[in-house]
Design a protein around this motif. Structure first.
Motif, PDB file in Angstrom:
ATOM      1  N   MET A 117      12.036  37.547  79.188  1.00 16.50           N
ATOM      2  CA  MET A 117      11.304  38.343  78.210  1.00 16.50           C
ATOM      3  C   MET A 117      12.191  38.681  77.007  1.00 16.50           C
ATOM      4  O   MET A 117      11.771  38.566  75.848  1.00 16.50           O
ATOM      5  CB  MET A 117      10.794  39.626  78.874  1.00 16.50           C
ATOM      6  N   ASN A 118      13.439  39.079  77.285  1.00 17.10           N
ATOM      7  CA  ASN A 118      14.353  39.463  76.203  1.00 17.10           C
ATOM      8  C   ASN A 118      14.770  38.262  75.352  1.00 17.10           C
ATOM      9  O   ASN A 118      14.879  38.359  74.130  1.00 17.10           O
ATOM     10  CB  ASN A 118      15.593  40.146  76.770  1.00 17.10           C
ATOM     11  N   LEU A 119      15.025  37.137  75.999  1.00 13.11           N
ATOM     12  CA  LEU A 119      15.454  35.950  75.261  1.00 13.11           C
ATOM     13  C   LEU A 119      14.343  35.391  74.380  1.00 13.11           C
ATOM     14  O   LEU A 119      14.587  34.976  73.247  1.00 13.11           O
ATOM     15  CB  LEU A 119      15.918  34.860  76.237  1.00 13.11           C
ATOM     16  N   THR A 120      13.140  35.381  74.894  1.00 10.86           N
ATOM     17  CA  THR A 120      12.037  34.747  74.173  1.00 10.86           C
ATOM     18  C   THR A 120      11.354  35.684  73.199  1.00 10.86           C
ATOM     19  O   THR A 120      10.737  35.227  72.232  1.00 10.86           O
ATOM     20  CB  THR A 120      10.983  34.222  75.155  1.00 10.86           C
ATOM     21  N   GLY A 121      11.433  37.013  73.453  1.00 13.78           N
ATOM     22  CA  GLY A 121      10.732  37.968  72.600  1.00 13.78           C
ATOM     23  C   GLY A 121       9.222  37.920  72.757  1.00 13.78           C
ATOM     24  O   GLY A 121       8.487  38.458  71.925  1.00 13.78           O
ATOM     25  N   LEU A 122       8.744  37.291  73.828  1.00  8.75           N
ATOM     26  CA  LEU A 122       7.304  37.157  74.043  1.00  8.75           C
ATOM     27  C   LEU A 122       6.688  38.451  74.547  1.00  8.75           C
ATOM     28  O   LEU A 122       7.345  39.254  75.220  1.00  8.75           O
ATOM     29  CB  LEU A 122       7.021  36.043  75.051  1.00  8.75           C
ATOM     30  N   ASN A 123       5.419  38.616  74.274  1.00 14.26           N
ATOM     31  CA  ASN A 123       4.666  39.778  74.738  1.00 14.26           C
ATOM     32  C   ASN A 123       4.615  39.807  76.262  1.00 14.26           C
ATOM     33  O   ASN A 123       4.607  38.769  76.918  1.00 14.26           O
ATOM     34  CB  ASN A 123       3.252  39.726  74.156  1.00 14.26           C
ATOM     35  N   GLU A 124       4.539  41.004  76.821  1.00  9.39           N
ATOM     36  CA  GLU A 124       4.527  41.177  78.268  1.00  9.39           C
ATOM     37  C   GLU A 124       3.340  40.486  78.939  1.00  9.39           C
ATOM     38  O   GLU A 124       3.364  40.201  80.134  1.00  9.39           O
ATOM     39  CB  GLU A 124       4.532  42.671  78.627  1.00  9.39           C
ATOM     40  N   SER A 125       2.312  40.189  78.169  1.00 14.36           N
ATOM     41  CA  SER A 125       1.128  39.527  78.738  1.00 14.36           C
ATOM     42  C   SER A 125       1.461  38.119  79.255  1.00 14.36           C
ATOM     43  O   SER A 125       0.693  37.549  80.035  1.00 14.36           O
ATOM     44  CB  SER A 125       0.012  39.442  77.696  1.00 14.36           C
ATOM     45  N   HIS A 126       2.585  37.562  78.823  1.00 16.59           N
ATOM     46  CA  HIS A 126       3.001  36.234  79.285  1.00 16.59           C
ATOM     47  C   HIS A 126       3.789  36.292  80.593  1.00 16.59           C
ATOM     48  O   HIS A 126       4.217  35.251  81.099  1.00 16.59           O
ATOM     49  CB  HIS A 126       3.873  35.553  78.230  1.00 16.59           C
ATOM     50  N   PHE A 127       3.953  37.493  81.167  1.00 20.28           N
ATOM     51  CA  PHE A 127       4.816  37.640  82.334  1.00 20.28           C
ATOM     52  C   PHE A 127       4.084  38.328  83.476  1.00 20.28           C
ATOM     53  O   PHE A 127       3.594  39.446  83.322  1.00 20.28           O
ATOM     54  CB  PHE A 127       6.065  38.439  81.959  1.00 20.28           C
ATOM     55  N   LEU A 128       4.024  37.653  84.604  1.00 17.83           N
ATOM     56  CA  LEU A 128       3.436  38.232  85.803  1.00 17.83           C
ATOM     57  C   LEU A 128       4.493  39.062  86.531  1.00 17.83           C
ATOM     58  O   LEU A 128       5.684  38.787  86.447  1.00 17.83           O
ATOM     59  CB  LEU A 128       2.917  37.125  86.720  1.00 17.83           C
ATOM     60  N   LYS A 129       4.051  40.064  87.250  1.00 16.50           N
ATOM     61  CA  LYS A 129       4.979  40.933  87.973  1.00 16.50           C
ATOM     62  C   LYS A 129       5.505  40.224  89.222  1.00 16.50           C
ATOM     63  O   LYS A 129       4.820  39.411  89.824  1.00 16.50           O
ATOM     64  CB  LYS A 129       4.287  42.237  88.360  1.00 16.50           C
ATOM     65  N   ASN A 130       6.752  40.560  89.589  1.00 14.44           N
ATOM     66  CA  ASN A 130       7.335  40.007  90.807  1.00 14.44           C
ATOM     67  C   ASN A 130       6.471  40.364  92.014  1.00 14.44           C
ATOM     68  O   ASN A 130       5.926  41.473  92.094  1.00 14.44           O
ATOM     69  CB  ASN A 130       8.749  40.560  91.035  1.00 14.44           C
ATOM     70  N   TYR A 131       6.368  39.436  92.927  1.00 14.51           N
ATOM     71  CA  TYR A 131       5.637  39.705  94.168  1.00 14.51           C
ATOM     72  C   TYR A 131       6.485  40.575  95.090  1.00 14.51           C
ATOM     73  O   TYR A 131       5.982  41.466  95.750  1.00 14.51           O
ATOM     74  CB  TYR A 131       5.294  38.379  94.838  1.00 14.51           C
ATOM     75  N   TYR A 132       7.782  40.276  95.124  1.00 18.04           N
ATOM     76  CA  TYR A 132       8.740  41.066  95.898  1.00 18.04           C
ATOM     77  C   TYR A 132       9.956  41.343  95.036  1.00 18.04           C
ATOM     78  O   TYR A 132      10.403  40.476  94.284  1.00 18.04           O
ATOM     79  CB  TYR A 132       9.216  40.307  97.146  1.00 18.04           C
TER      80      TYR A 132
END
Length: 221
Positions: free
Chosen positions: A49-64
């Motif tokens: 997320m930090n490297l790409t600067g993409l919106n959080e909508s592009h990232f799913l939450k960890n399962y564990y």
């Protein structure tokens, strides 16, 4: 089609590969990033997320998420729990029709519990796999063994992507692996000696990563 990203070992560049793909193609292809199991406080999801600067909508939450920076089987045991591999396999299978980069923990034989390995997860979820490899000393052995293990399973190996610094062995290591394994070369990325800022990283991605734009057709046809 979702794609599973594994490596020939720990710290060979899986997270960087995911960052490169996401930075260049996430917006145009509608990609998402997913790290099912995170061990340790140094979150790969946050790194991408930090490297790409993409919106959080592009990232799913960890399962564990486990506190100990160790193999998932041990990290989960230290918290008196266990990865539900059946549930995780079903979940990955359910998202296979979406465009998601799924980053595994460590290499293909990392144990998720005492009797279930990353290899088993990929096979059960029916996801194609990208293998990320180093270019440094030892990579020929590690990579060829990983490829051999993958090919013994019902797993579709899309190819190998190499990441590493400049060194005298780099070119021949890559050539030796590709020729010996008769495997597709997905590309290479030359690591800088210093850590790049986000803007430097993004500029480098646009200029140098996947210059012929072959990856979208291979990873997400």
């Amino acid at each position: 089609m979702s794609v599973f990203v594994s490596g020939t070992g720990t710290d060979v560049g899986k997270t960087l590969f995911c960052s490169l793909v996401m930075a260049k193609y996430a917006k145009s292809l509608g990609l998402k990033y997913f790290k099912p199991i995170q061990t340790g406080s140094d979150s790969d999801r946050v790194k991408v997320m930090n490297l790409t600067g993409l919106n959080e909508s592009h990232f799913l939450k960890n399962y564990y998420t486990f506190e100990l920076p160790a193999s998932p089987h041990l990290a989960s045991e230290m918290e008196n729990t266990q990865v539900d591999t059946d549930e995780l396999s079903r979940h990955l299978f359910s998202i296979k029709g979406e465009k998601i980069l799924v980053e595994g923990a460590g290499g293909v034989y990392v144990p998720l519990n005492r009797y279930f390995f990353t290899m088993d997860l990929v096979e059960q979820s029916k996801l194609p796999l990208v293998l990320v490899a180093s270019t440094e000393l030892g990579t020929v052995n590690h990579t060829l063994l990983s490829i051999e293990a993958i090919r013994r399973r019902d797993i579709r190996l899309l190819g190998v992507y190499f990441i590493g610094p400049e060194n005298p062995l780099r070119s021949d290591n890559i050539r030796t692996i590709i020729e010996a394994a008769e495997i597709g070369l997905l590309g290479t990325f030359l690591l800088e000696e210093r850590k790049l800022s986000r803007q430097e990283f993004l500029d480098k991605v646009v200029e140098e990563f996947d210059p012929d734009r072959i990856l979208p057709d291979i990873l997400f046809p």
